[in-house]
Design an enzyme around this catalytic site. Structure first.
Site, PDB file in Angstrom:
ATOM      1  N   GLU A 160      44.890  90.224 -26.551  1.00 32.62           N
ATOM      2  CA  GLU A 160      44.397  88.850 -26.663  1.00 32.62           C
ATOM      3  C   GLU A 160      45.271  87.842 -25.928  1.00 32.62           C
ATOM      4  O   GLU A 160      44.755  86.945 -25.253  1.00 32.62           O
ATOM      5  CB  GLU A 160      44.268  88.458 -28.140  1.00 32.62           C
ATOM      6  CG  GLU A 160      43.046  89.030 -28.834  1.00 32.62           C
ATOM      7  CD  GLU A 160      43.237  90.493 -29.259  1.00 32.62           C
ATOM      8  OE1 GLU A 160      42.248  91.126 -29.677  1.00 32.62           O
ATOM      9  OE2 GLU A 160      44.385  90.991 -29.160  1.00 32.62           O
TER      10      GLU A 160
ATOM     11  N   HIS B  60      41.513  90.105 -41.875  1.00 33.19           N
ATOM     12  CA  HIS B  60      40.308  89.873 -41.081  1.00 33.19           C
ATOM     13  C   HIS B  60      39.376  88.857 -41.748  1.00 33.19           C
ATOM     14  O   HIS B  60      38.181  88.851 -41.477  1.00 33.19           O
ATOM     15  CB  HIS B  60      39.549  91.183 -40.868  1.00 33.19           C
ATOM     16  CG  HIS B  60      40.297  92.200 -40.069  1.00 33.19           C
ATOM     17  ND1 HIS B  60      41.341  92.906 -40.590  1.00 33.19           N
ATOM     18  CD2 HIS B  60      40.152  92.609 -38.792  1.00 33.19           C
ATOM     19  CE1 HIS B  60      41.815  93.724 -39.657  1.00 33.19           C
ATOM     20  NE2 HIS B  60      41.119  93.559 -38.558  1.00 33.19           N
TER      21      HIS B  60
END
Length: 317
Positions: A47, A116
């Site tokens: 990322e 998450h």
């Protein structure tokens, strides 16, 4: 995205599995076959790396859409989002724009536990230099995404995984390629007279469901869909509070320093305070990391019954 890719050849999409796999949630289905490797780019699981590439390309004159498979993974790239994208225009005295969209699912899904399941609306809403959008309906998603892609500033676009499979009615106007929702403007989804409910993303639907239940008891709730976290449309909220004299904020994120907390502070500092007949009440996620067990997860995020309870408390019913 398809319409904007077609409209402007500077627009491109990059992220994990966005091309050949059609996106982890199939949001980019068909785009790779239509536009090819040059404009729909699969990246490694890195990322910080691909977010940096996207920011650099924006500085060079392109208009990237940088997809994070979930915004929890954007924490790996937060230096690029904040220090490289958000601050560059200011640090260059406005000479260097960074027209980029960071998008992907935000907030909790189902059964994916603490790492998450975070809502990043308040995280990115805290940072000057960013615009932060959080759509609820299909019209919100289309109109705001088109506005974000066309904007010359970095935009954080917070989608919701649990809304991807929800069907919404879409007006003829919204089906036009020219349909754009203005950034920074909230929408009153339901008119009411007794109390104002303010929310964003998935919990706008919860507020509307709660309002329908309460309407059967004669309690008419006005429901405001924020759509934009930064800039925040306080004018719409204040106008509603001046009419209803009561306010409840609803969000899936944690309570401390959250979106609801910011709204409460601005109400206290502004003219709407004089119209309140009772304290503002916040309905939020519980102040803990998200549990994995299903029953604990359900008790960790706002439910329709929690909104109904908050409304009754605010109205002293």
């Amino acid at each position: 995205m398809d319409e904007e890719l077609e409209r402007d050849e500077r627009v491109f999409l990059l992220g994990e599995e966005v091309a050949q796999y059609d996106g982890a949630y199939k949001v980019s289905r068909g785009l790779w076959k239509k536009y090819g490797d040059k404009r729909i780019i699969d990246t490694p699981i890195a990322e910080m790396g691909f977010a940096g590439i996207a920011v650099g390309s924006a500085m060079a004159g392109l208009r990237p859409i940088c997809e994070f498979m979930t915004f929890n993974f954007a924490m790996q790239a937060i230096d690029q989002i904040i220090n490289s994208a958000a601050k560059t225009s200011y640090m260059s005295a406005g000479l260097q724009s960074v027209p980029i969209v960071f998008r992907g699912p935000n907030g909790h899904a189902t059964g994916v536990a603490a790492q998450h399941s975070q809502c990043f609306a308040a995280w990115y809403g805290h940072c000057p230099g960013l615009k932060v959008l959080s759509p609820w309906s299909a019209e919100d998603a289309k109109g705001l995404l088109k506005a974000a892609i066309r904007d010359d500033n970095p935009v954080v676009f917070l989608e919701n995984e649990l809304l991807y499979g929800v069907a919404f009615e879409v007006s003829e106007e919204a089906q036009s390629k020219d349909f754009v929702v203005p950034i920074g403007k909230a929408k009153v989804e339901r008119q009411g007279t007794l109390i104002t409910l303010v929310s964003h993303s998935r919990y706008v639907g919860h507020c509307l469901d709660a309002a329908a239940v309460l309407a059967e008891e004669g309690i008419e709730c006005e429901v405001i869909n924020l759509r934009s976290i930064r800039p925040l449309d306080m004018e719409t909220i204040e106008s509603s509070v001046a009419k209803t004299n009561h306010l409840v904020t609803v969000e899936g994120g944690w309570p401390q320093f959250g979106v609801g907390a910011e709204i409460c502070a601005r109400i206290m500092e502004g003219p709407a305070l004089n119209y309140l007949d009772a304290p503002v009440i916040r309905v939020t996620g519980v102040d803990i990391p998200m549990p994995y067990a299903k029953i604990l997860e359900e008790h960790s995020v706002p439910q329709i019954r929690d909104i109904i309870t908050a409304v009754r408390k605010a109205l002293n019913i």
